[in-house]
Design a protein around this motif. Structure first.
Motif, PDB file in Angstrom:
ATOM      1  N   GLU A   1       1.035  -1.017   0.087  1.00  0.00           N
ATOM      2  CA  GLU A   1      -0.086   0.114   0.012  1.00  0.00           C
ATOM      3  C   GLU A   1       0.896   1.367   0.046  1.00  0.00           C
ATOM      4  O   GLU A   1       1.829   1.331   0.700  1.00  0.00           O
ATOM      5  N   TYR A   2       0.527   2.187  -0.752  1.00  0.00           N
ATOM      6  CA  TYR A   2       1.163   3.256  -0.875  1.00  0.00           C
ATOM      7  C   TYR A   2       0.075   4.666  -0.365  1.00  0.00           C
ATOM      8  O   TYR A   2      -1.028   4.390  -0.782  1.00  0.00           O
TER       9      TYR A   2
ATOM     10  N   ASP B   1      11.199   2.203 -10.296  1.00  0.00           N
ATOM     11  CA  ASP B   1      11.721   1.297  -9.153  1.00  0.00           C
ATOM     12  C   ASP B   1      11.758   2.314  -8.196  1.00  0.00           C
ATOM     13  O   ASP B   1      12.364   3.369  -8.596  1.00  0.00           O
ATOM     14  N   VAL B   2      11.692   1.782  -6.841  1.00  0.00           N
ATOM     15  CA  VAL B   2      12.163   2.698  -5.864  1.00  0.00           C
ATOM     16  C   VAL B   2      13.108   1.610  -4.917  1.00  0.00           C
ATOM     17  O   VAL B   2      12.681   0.513  -4.651  1.00  0.00           O
ATOM     18  N   TYR B   3      14.057   2.486  -4.486  1.00  0.00           N
ATOM     19  CA  TYR B   3      15.175   1.417  -3.734  1.00  0.00           C
ATOM     20  C   TYR B   3      14.994   2.415  -2.151  1.00  0.00           C
ATOM     21  O   TYR B   3      15.143   3.618  -1.897  1.00  0.00           O
TER      22      TYR B   3
ATOM     23  N   ASP C   1       3.366   1.172 -10.528  1.00  0.00           N
ATOM     24  CA  ASP C   1       2.461   1.799 -11.525  1.00  0.00           C
ATOM     25  C   ASP C   1       2.570   3.692 -11.394  1.00  0.00           C
ATOM     26  O   ASP C   1       2.894   3.827 -10.310  1.00  0.00           O
ATOM     27  N   LYS C   2       2.331   4.264 -12.195  1.00  0.00           N
ATOM     28  CA  LYS C   2       2.466   5.626 -12.303  1.00  0.00           C
ATOM     29  C   LYS C   2       1.671   6.519 -11.114  1.00  0.00           C
ATOM     30  O   LYS C   2       1.903   7.190 -10.497  1.00  0.00           O
ATOM     31  N   VAL C   3       0.326   5.916 -10.778  1.00  0.00           N
ATOM     32  CA  VAL C   3      -0.354   6.351  -9.718  1.00  0.00           C
ATOM     33  C   VAL C   3       0.237   6.275  -8.364  1.00  0.00           C
ATOM     34  O   VAL C   3       0.330   7.297  -7.672  1.00  0.00           O
ATOM     35  N   ASN C   4       0.661   4.933  -8.419  1.00  0.00           N
ATOM     36  CA  ASN C   4       1.340   4.804  -6.731  1.00  0.00           C
ATOM     37  C   ASN C   4       2.671   5.417  -6.629  1.00  0.00           C
ATOM     38  O   ASN C   4       3.024   5.715  -5.740  1.00  0.00           O
ATOM     39  N   LEU C   5       3.255   5.347  -7.955  1.00  0.00           N
ATOM     40  CA  LEU C   5       4.646   6.176  -7.631  1.00  0.00           C
ATOM     41  C   LEU C   5       4.279   7.764  -7.430  1.00  0.00           C
ATOM     42  O   LEU C   5       5.277   8.221  -6.671  1.00  0.00           O
TER      43      LEU C   5
END
Length: 171
Positions: free
Chosen positions: A16-17, A117-119, A155-159
């Protein structure tokens, strides 16, 4: 520092974001009545904190929650793909876990965005291998210390939600 000493089968995950809690990841199904959850936390405990829920006796990872981070970067460097990749969900080794509800270790937490991607890094030690569970990679150093995670293909929305929740000027 948490050391990863084994793995179990790949677990179903839920990510969840949110604008209040940037990242909340749950692994598999578990029952706190059968085995309580202990928490390992790191960060500066003011502007950055990540919390990892661990089964007190089995030492299986149950959750990862990025509560906040003030060190957020748009990464220009290319994070490499590892040749040593295993599949599964980690089992960790951490001292005195069964005697505590929380273990706090002051440390660094950084978030690096690279494409979709997120680190989330919680050590300055370089990752040399990883363990994959669906789209989450657990990053390990040469001594099997857990140094961070990578969440792939957001995905773009969650990013957008994630970037907004961190409310930082991305450097």
């Amino acid at each position: 520092m948490i050391k990863i000493y084994d793995n179990r089968e790949v677990q179903k995950i839920s990510i969840e974001y949110d604008l209040y809690i940037p990242i909340d990841i749950k692994f598999g199904n578990w029952d706190n009545a059968l085995e309580p959850t202990a928490y390992w936390r790191t960060g500066d405990f003011q502007k950055s904190i990540i919390e990892v829920g661990i089964g007190k006796y089995s030492q299986k990872i149950r959750s990862i929650t990025l509560v906040g981070c003030d060190k957020v970067f748009e990464s220009k460097k290319s994070h490499r793909r590892f040749q040593d990749v295993t599949s599964g969900c980690p089992i960790v080794s951490i001292c005195d876990l069964s005697d505590n509800s929380y273990i706090d270790e002051e440390g660094v937490v950084e978030v690096h965005f690279k494409g979709n991607d997120v680190y989330v890094l919680f050590s300055r030690t370089e990752a040399t291998s990883c363990m994959e569970n669906e789209n989450v990679e657990f990053l390990l150093d040469l001594n099997n210390n857990w140094v961070g995670i990578c969440i792939k293909d957001i995905d773009k929305v969650n990013l957008s939600i994630l970037k907004e929740s961190l409310k930082q000027i991305i450097r």
